[in-house]
Design a protein around this motif. Structure first.
Motif, PDB file in Angstrom:
ATOM      1  N   GLY A 139       2.291 -44.885  30.333  1.00 24.29           N
ATOM      2  CA  GLY A 139       2.438 -44.874  31.787  1.00 24.29           C
ATOM      3  C   GLY A 139       3.879 -44.843  32.231  1.00 24.29           C
ATOM      4  N   ARG A 140       4.095 -45.229  33.489  1.00 27.70           N
ATOM      5  CA  ARG A 140       5.466 -45.245  33.989  1.00 27.70           C
ATOM      6  C   ARG A 140       5.873 -46.665  34.322  1.00 27.70           C
ATOM      7  N   LYS A 141       7.172 -46.857  34.412  1.00 29.40           N
ATOM      8  CA  LYS A 141       7.661 -48.192  34.714  1.00 29.40           C
ATOM      9  C   LYS A 141       7.430 -48.491  36.195  1.00 29.40           C
ATOM     10  N   ASP A 148      12.282 -57.723  30.984  1.00 30.61           N
ATOM     11  CA  ASP A 148      13.626 -57.176  31.029  1.00 30.61           C
ATOM     12  C   ASP A 148      13.847 -56.497  29.671  1.00 30.61           C
ATOM     13  N   THR A 149      13.754 -55.166  29.646  1.00 30.95           N
ATOM     14  CA  THR A 149      13.796 -54.477  28.350  1.00 30.95           C
ATOM     15  C   THR A 149      15.172 -54.586  27.683  1.00 30.95           C
ATOM     16  N   SER A 150      16.221 -54.760  28.484  1.00 33.53           N
ATOM     17  CA  SER A 150      17.538 -54.899  27.847  1.00 33.53           C
ATOM     18  C   SER A 150      17.633 -56.253  27.141  1.00 33.53           C
ATOM     19  N   MET A 151      16.921 -57.251  27.674  1.00 36.40           N
ATOM     20  CA  MET A 151      16.882 -58.559  27.000  1.00 36.40           C
ATOM     21  C   MET A 151      16.100 -58.462  25.700  1.00 36.40           C
ATOM     22  N   ILE A 152      14.989 -57.731  25.715  1.00 38.16           N
ATOM     23  CA  ILE A 152      14.231 -57.547  24.469  1.00 38.16           C
ATOM     24  C   ILE A 152      15.119 -56.852  23.439  1.00 38.16           C
ATOM     25  N   GLY A 153      15.882 -55.862  23.893  1.00 36.24           N
ATOM     26  CA  GLY A 153      16.798 -55.165  23.002  1.00 36.24           C
ATOM     27  C   GLY A 153      17.814 -56.115  22.391  1.00 36.24           C
ATOM     28  N   LYS A 154      18.327 -57.009  23.215  1.00 36.71           N
ATOM     29  CA  LYS A 154      19.335 -57.961  22.750  1.00 36.71           C
ATOM     30  C   LYS A 154      18.746 -58.943  21.720  1.00 36.71           C
ATOM     31  N   ILE A 155      17.531 -59.411  22.003  1.00 34.38           N
ATOM     32  CA  ILE A 155      16.860 -60.338  21.079  1.00 34.38           C
ATOM     33  C   ILE A 155      16.608 -59.654  19.735  1.00 34.38           C
ATOM     34  N   LEU A 156      16.151 -58.395  19.778  1.00 33.96           N
ATOM     35  CA  LEU A 156      15.866 -57.675  18.538  1.00 33.96           C
ATOM     36  C   LEU A 156      17.141 -57.391  17.754  1.00 33.96           C
ATOM     37  N   GLN A 157      18.205 -57.114  18.500  1.00 32.17           N
ATOM     38  CA  GLN A 157      19.499 -56.875  17.848  1.00 32.17           C
ATOM     39  C   GLN A 157      19.970 -58.139  17.124  1.00 32.17           C
ATOM     40  N   GLU A 158      19.893 -59.270  17.810  1.00 28.52           N
ATOM     41  CA  GLU A 158      20.399 -60.514  17.223  1.00 28.52           C
ATOM     42  C   GLU A 158      19.489 -61.082  16.138  1.00 28.52           C
ATOM     43  N   SER A 159      18.171 -60.913  16.301  1.00 27.63           N
ATOM     44  CA  SER A 159      17.272 -61.540  15.337  1.00 27.63           C
ATOM     45  C   SER A 159      16.932 -60.647  14.147  1.00 27.63           C
ATOM     46  N   ARG A 160      16.908 -59.341  14.352  1.00 31.44           N
ATOM     47  CA  ARG A 160      16.468 -58.461  13.270  1.00 31.44           C
ATOM     48  C   ARG A 160      17.406 -57.293  13.024  1.00 31.44           C
ATOM     49  N   GLY A 161      18.486 -57.202  13.785  1.00 31.91           N
ATOM     50  CA  GLY A 161      19.422 -56.093  13.600  1.00 31.91           C
ATOM     51  C   GLY A 161      18.849 -54.750  14.038  1.00 31.91           C
ATOM     52  N   ILE A 162      17.885 -54.791  14.952  1.00 29.10           N
ATOM     53  CA  ILE A 162      17.257 -53.554  15.432  1.00 29.10           C
ATOM     54  C   ILE A 162      17.987 -53.050  16.680  1.00 29.10           C
ATOM     55  N   ASP A 163      18.339 -51.772  16.679  1.00 28.98           N
ATOM     56  CA  ASP A 163      18.849 -51.144  17.896  1.00 28.98           C
ATOM     57  C   ASP A 163      17.680 -50.498  18.607  1.00 28.98           C
ATOM     58  N   LEU A 164      17.393 -50.992  19.788  1.00 31.93           N
ATOM     59  CA  LEU A 164      16.178 -50.580  20.480  1.00 31.93           C
ATOM     60  C   LEU A 164      16.433 -49.592  21.602  1.00 31.93           C
ATOM     61  N   MET A 165      15.516 -48.619  21.684  1.00 23.64           N
ATOM     62  CA  MET A 165      15.516 -47.714  22.823  1.00 23.64           C
ATOM     63  C   MET A 165      14.101 -47.741  23.395  1.00 23.64           C
ATOM     64  N   VAL A 166      13.984 -47.949  24.699  1.00 17.15           N
ATOM     65  CA  VAL A 166      12.659 -48.029  25.323  1.00 17.15           C
ATOM     66  C   VAL A 166      12.436 -46.807  26.197  1.00 17.15           C
ATOM     67  N   GLU A 167      11.297 -46.183  25.991  1.00 20.48           N
ATOM     68  CA  GLU A 167      10.967 -45.011  26.775  1.00 20.48           C
ATOM     69  C   GLU A 167       9.575 -45.164  27.386  1.00 20.48           C
ATOM     70  N   PHE A 168       9.421 -44.760  28.625  1.00 17.40           N
ATOM     71  CA  PHE A 168       8.098 -44.764  29.250  1.00 17.40           C
ATOM     72  C   PHE A 168       7.534 -43.365  29.153  1.00 17.40           C
ATOM     73  N   GLU A 169       6.204 -43.296  28.908  1.00 17.20           N
ATOM     74  CA  GLU A 169       5.572 -41.983  28.706  1.00 17.20           C
ATOM     75  C   GLU A 169       5.765 -41.074  29.903  1.00 17.20           C
ATOM     76  N   ARG A 170       5.681 -41.677  31.107  1.00 19.29           N
ATOM     77  CA  ARG A 170       5.856 -40.870  32.312  1.00 19.29           C
ATOM     78  C   ARG A 170       7.067 -41.363  33.076  1.00 19.29           C
ATOM     79  N   GLN A 171       7.814 -40.409  33.576  1.00 22.03           N
ATOM     80  CA  GLN A 171       9.058 -40.770  34.302  1.00 22.03           C
ATOM     81  C   GLN A 171       8.758 -41.078  35.747  1.00 22.03           C
TER      82      GLN A 171
END
Ligand SMILES: [Zn+2]
Length: 171
Positions: A139-141, A148-171
Motif C-alpha cells: 500500500g501507500r504511506k 517512525d521508519t528512520s528510527m527503525i533504521g537506526k535501531i537496525l543499524q545499531e543492533s544488527r549492522g543493517i542499513d535499511l531502506m523502506v519503500e511503499f508499494e504505492r507512492q
C-alpha cells in the motif's frame, strides 16, 4: 513465574551487582542498559504479575527508545495483550521495541514493523561492498502509519549492522 533478565534476579531486585554479574559488566558482556532495564522491570514486576512473562536477553537504548531482545519464541504470546508494550513504555519512560534473540534479519524486521505487514525484503550489495536491506510495505504511506521508519533504521543499524531502506508499494 519470575521475570528473566540478563542479570541475577537478586541483583535486579537490590540494584547491586554480584561479583559474577559485575565481571560481565566490566568485560562488556553486559551493558549499563541491561542492568538498568533489568532492575526497573523487576521492581515493576513485583506489582504487575503480567511482567513476569517477560524473558529479557538483552536491552539496548537507541536515543530515547529501548530495544528489548527477548528469549526466542517468547514474543508472540506477549503480542496478544496490546497493553503489555504500553506498560513497558510507562515503566521505562521511552518507546519500547521488541524482538527476539538468535533471529534472522527478516524476522527482526517483522518484529520491529509489527503490526505492519512487510511484503518483501531484498538485500542489495553496493559497489563499495556494503549491504543494503530493502523492505517493501504494502500500500501507500498514510497518516495512520504507526512507525517512525528512520528510527527503525537506526535501531537496525545499531543492533544488527543493517542499513535499511523502506519503500511503499504505492507512492
Ligand atoms: Zn548476579
Amino acid at each position: 513465574m519470575i521475570l528473566k533478565t540478563p542479570i541475577c534476579s537478586f541483583d535486579a531486585r537490590t540494584g547491586i551487582l554480584c561479583p559474577k554479574c559485575d565481571a560481565k559488566l566490566r568485560s562488556g558482556q553486559l551493558s549499563e542498559t541491561d542492568v538498568q532495564v533489568s532492575s526497573k522491570l523487576t521492581k515493576a514486576a513485583e506489582k504487575n504479575q503480567e511482567l513476569a512473562k517477560l524473558s529479557l536477553v538483552k536491552a539496548e537504548q537507541v536515543d530515547q527508545d529501548y530495544l528489548l531482545v527477548l528469549e526466542p519464541g517468547s514474543l508472540a504470546p506477549l503480542r496478544h495483550d496490546p497493553s503489555f508494550q504500553k506498560n513497558l513504555q510507562m515503566i521505562l519512560g521511552g518507546k519500547v521495541w521488541l524482538t527476539e534473540a538468535d533471529t534472522t534479519d527478516k524476522k527482526a524486521l517483522e518484529d520491529l514493523f509489527f503490526p505492519v505487514r512487510i511484503s518483501n525484503v531484498n538485500t542489495a550489495w553496493l559497489p563499495d561492498g556494503s549491504k543494503l536491506t530493502k523492505v517493501v510495505i504494502p500500500g501507500r504511506k498514510t497518516e495512520r502509519f504507526p512507525h517512525d521508519t528512520s528510527m527503525i533504521g537506526k535501531i537496525l543499524q545499531e543492533s544488527r549492522g543493517i542499513d535499511l531502506m523502506v519503500e511503499f508499494e504505492r507512492q
